[in-house]
Design an enzyme around this catalytic site. Structure first.
Site, PDB file in Angstrom:
ATOM      1  N   LYS A 165       1.810 -21.174   2.257  1.00 47.12           N
ATOM      2  CA  LYS A 165       3.176 -21.559   2.843  1.00 47.12           C
ATOM      3  C   LYS A 165       3.829 -22.458   1.908  1.00 47.12           C
ATOM      4  O   LYS A 165       5.084 -22.322   1.639  1.00 47.12           O
ATOM      5  CB  LYS A 165       2.937 -21.878   4.283  1.00 47.12           C
TER       6      LYS A 165
ATOM      7  N   SER B 156       5.770 -22.451   8.108  1.00 52.40           N
ATOM      8  CA  SER B 156       5.250 -23.091   9.111  1.00 52.40           C
ATOM      9  C   SER B 156       4.984 -24.396   9.223  1.00 52.40           C
ATOM     10  O   SER B 156       4.939 -25.040   8.229  1.00 52.40           O
ATOM     11  CB  SER B 156       3.681 -22.383   9.136  1.00 52.40           C
TER      12      SER B 156
ATOM     13  N   TYR C 225      -4.258 -20.188   3.448  1.00 56.62           N
ATOM     14  CA  TYR C 225      -3.212 -19.809   4.141  1.00 56.62           C
ATOM     15  C   TYR C 225      -2.115 -20.747   4.252  1.00 56.62           C
ATOM     16  O   TYR C 225      -0.797 -20.453   3.786  1.00 56.62           O
ATOM     17  CB  TYR C 225      -3.537 -19.423   5.646  1.00 56.62           C
TER      18      TYR C 225
HETATM   19  N1  UFG Z   1      -7.167 -23.373  21.540  1.00 64.13           N
HETATM   20  C1  UFG Z   1      -8.040 -23.105  22.341  1.00 64.13           C
HETATM   21  N2  UFG Z   1      -8.837 -22.005  22.481  1.00 64.13           N
HETATM   22  C2  UFG Z   1      -8.481 -20.798  21.770  1.00 64.13           C
HETATM   23  C3  UFG Z   1      -7.706 -20.869  20.832  1.00 64.13           C
HETATM   24  C4  UFG Z   1      -6.745 -22.162  20.775  1.00 64.13           C
HETATM   25  O1  UFG Z   1      -8.309 -24.234  22.878  1.00 64.13           O
HETATM   26  O2  UFG Z   1      -9.179 -20.037  22.178  1.00 64.13           O
HETATM   27  C5  UFG Z   1      -6.390 -24.434  21.154  1.00 64.13           C
HETATM   28  C6  UFG Z   1      -6.288 -24.981  19.657  1.00 64.13           C
HETATM   29  O3  UFG Z   1      -7.500 -25.745  19.509  1.00 64.13           O
HETATM   30  C7  UFG Z   1      -5.182 -25.771  19.439  1.00 64.13           C
HETATM   31  C8  UFG Z   1      -4.389 -24.970  20.477  1.00 64.13           C
HETATM   32  O4  UFG Z   1      -4.783 -24.245  21.347  1.00 64.13           O
HETATM   33  O5  UFG Z   1      -5.166 -27.177  19.951  1.00 64.13           O
HETATM   34  C9  UFG Z   1      -3.321 -23.984  19.708  1.00 64.13           C
HETATM   35  O6  UFG Z   1      -4.036 -23.022  18.941  1.00 64.13           O
HETATM   36  P1  UFG Z   1      -3.535 -21.815  18.360  1.00 64.13           P
HETATM   37  O7  UFG Z   1      -4.447 -21.126  17.479  1.00 64.13           O
HETATM   38  O8  UFG Z   1      -2.590 -21.031  19.051  1.00 64.13           O
HETATM   39  O9  UFG Z   1      -2.291 -22.424  17.314  1.00 64.13           O
HETATM   40  P2  UFG Z   1      -2.688 -23.361  16.007  1.00 64.13           P
HETATM   41  O10 UFG Z   1      -1.738 -24.513  16.583  1.00 64.13           O
HETATM   42  O11 UFG Z   1      -4.004 -23.645  15.588  1.00 64.13           O
HETATM   43  O12 UFG Z   1      -1.851 -22.460  14.873  1.00 64.13           O
HETATM   44  C10 UFG Z   1      -0.550 -22.749  14.375  1.00 64.13           C
HETATM   45  C11 UFG Z   1       0.068 -21.602  13.861  1.00 64.13           C
HETATM   46  C12 UFG Z   1      -0.723 -20.904  12.873  1.00 64.13           C
HETATM   47  C13 UFG Z   1      -0.959 -21.934  11.770  1.00 64.13           C
HETATM   48  C14 UFG Z   1      -1.727 -23.005  12.201  1.00 64.13           C
HETATM   49  C15 UFG Z   1      -1.973 -23.940  11.118  1.00 64.13           C
HETATM   50  O13 UFG Z   1       0.014 -20.666  15.124  1.00 64.13           O
HETATM   51  O14 UFG Z   1       0.056 -19.591  12.392  1.00 64.13           O
HETATM   52  O15 UFG Z   1      -0.965 -23.681  13.289  1.00 64.13           O
HETATM   53  O16 UFG Z   1      -2.980 -24.765  11.571  1.00 64.13           O
HETATM   54  F1  UFG Z   1      -1.512 -21.378  10.647  1.00 64.13           F
END
Ligand code: UFG
Length: 346
Positions: A157, A128, A153
């Site tokens: 990785k 990831s 988590y």
């Molecule tokens: N976000 C929102 N509202 C929500 C959900 C997410 O605004 O309800 C925003 C988050 O703040 C972020 C973006 O959307 O800025 C993406 O969020 P995600 O949760 O979809 O994805 P992430 O980038 O946080 O997650 C990714 C991978 C995970 C990994 C993580 C590590 O999908 O598997 O990075 O930080 F673990």
């Protein structure tokens, strides 16, 4: 004769899309899953899409070493793609032992048994972009430094990457030789265009796109956009959203590279992303536009642990794997919406 690929965690979101692409590229696939975080919806969808009614499925836990030995005794496995792992960032902070026990034991069992095969094995690990943490320089290349993990988590990785690297180094020749590739995914989203397989989060989704589609269908009242005061063009976080079918195809390229002995090193790492940053607000706007609907959303405080911005430099995967992201974010968001409507029975 067709080569056989074992897909551990193959009934889940990424595993099911990868299984479809492997089969359409001519591989035989064995799907194994403990079903702890999914039901058979996607596996049934894979059978429908591929027309493989007899697709082998083994319900098993990779933490059970004997079960892994039995699996390799039953099938001759040329390559394995390892998805079987827990993946909820927040839960891993609350229950680190659950994550370290499961994610590390299952991978070490797999490597132990792969190494015990006379013919050895090719191992693809699903890593990831989380390993890069908050990067100093964007976009990130595979040479960008890994940052200390911010969750158990994320740590699993990093540790699994290191385990694979060390095993490949030690066991690269002779009986039981191992070769390895780690693919570092950016943000996988979307669903198969058939609408037959997609993401099925349990409970309230943590990730953005399932939350968007569940809000659009009326399952959630309102999407919270976490933070609009980030130092980005519109104040919301930027990510590299990669279509799930494009992502799945990268696995076919990587498996081919291992099986056809095209690797330049016995252990290789590739970023799998588009190279294009998209903000949360841009993604929400694109979803509304392509699906012709209005989404109920509000700005909320930042979510702890989020990085401001991260996107990939995918040049290495483009050049060495011969892979490139092809689907537009609009196509991807239309597929995600089609899937949500289908599972809601609409
Ligand atoms: N976000 C929102 N509202 C929500 C959900 C997410 O605004 O309800 C925003 C988050 O703040 C972020 C973006 O959307 O800025 C993406 O969020 P995600 O949760 O979809 O994805 P992430 O980038 O946080 O997650 C990714 C991978 C995970 C990994 C993580 C590590 O999908 O598997 O990075 O930080 F673990």
């Amino acid at each position: 004769m067709a080569k056989t690929v074992l897909v551990s965690g193959g009934a889940g979101f990424i595993g099911s899309h990868v299984t479809v692409e492997l089969i359409s590229a001519g591989y035989d696939v064995v799907v194994a899953d403990d079903m702890s975080n999914c039901d058979l919806t996607c596996f049934e969808g894979v059978k429908k899409i591929t027309g493989r009614d007899n697709l082998p499925f083994v319900k098993m836990d990779f933490c059970d070493l004997e079960a892994v030995h039995n699996l390799f005794a039953e099938y001759h496995i040329d390559a394995v793609i390892h998805f079987a792992a827990f993946k909820a960032v927040g839960e891993s902070v609350a229950e680190p032992l659950k994550y370290y026990n499961n994610n590390l034991t299952s991978f070490m069992n797999l490597l132990t048994v792969a190494h015990a095969q006379k013919s050895g094995c090719n191992v693809l690990f699903s890593s990831s972009a989380t390993v890069y943490g908050e990067p100093d320089v964007l976009p990130v290349t595979e040479e960008s430094p890994r940052q200390p993990a911010t969750s158990p988590y994320g740590n699993t990785k990093q540790i699994c990457e290191d385990i694979l690297r060390d095993c490949v180094k030690a066991y690269s020749e002779g009986e039981g030789a191992l070769k390895g590739i780690a693919l570092r995914y950016f943000n996988p989203i979307g669903a198969h265009p058939s609408g037959l397989i997609g993401e099925l989060p349990r409970g309230v989704p943590n990730n953005l796109v399932p939350f968007i589609t569940q809000t659009a269908i009326g399952k959630r009242e309102c999407l919270s956009i976490f933070g609009n005061d980030y130092p980005t063009p519109d104040g919301t976080c930027q990510r590299d959203y990669i279509d799930i079918v494009d992502l799945a195809k990268a696995h076919v390229c990587a498996v081919g590279r291992m099986i056809d002995e095209k690797m330049e090193n016995d252990y290789e790492v590739f970023n799998i992303g588009t190279g294009v940053p998209v903000s949360v607000l841009e993604l929400v706007n694109a979803f509304e536009k392509v699906n012709n609907l209005k989404l109920n959303y509000k700005f909320a405080p930042r979510r702890s642990g989020d990085v401001t911005a991260i996107w990939a430099d995918p040049t290495l995967a483009n050049e060495k794997l011969g892979w490139k992201a092809e689907r537009s974010v609009e196509e991807t968001l239309a597929a995600a919406w089609k899937w949500e409507q289908r599972i809601a029975g609409k």
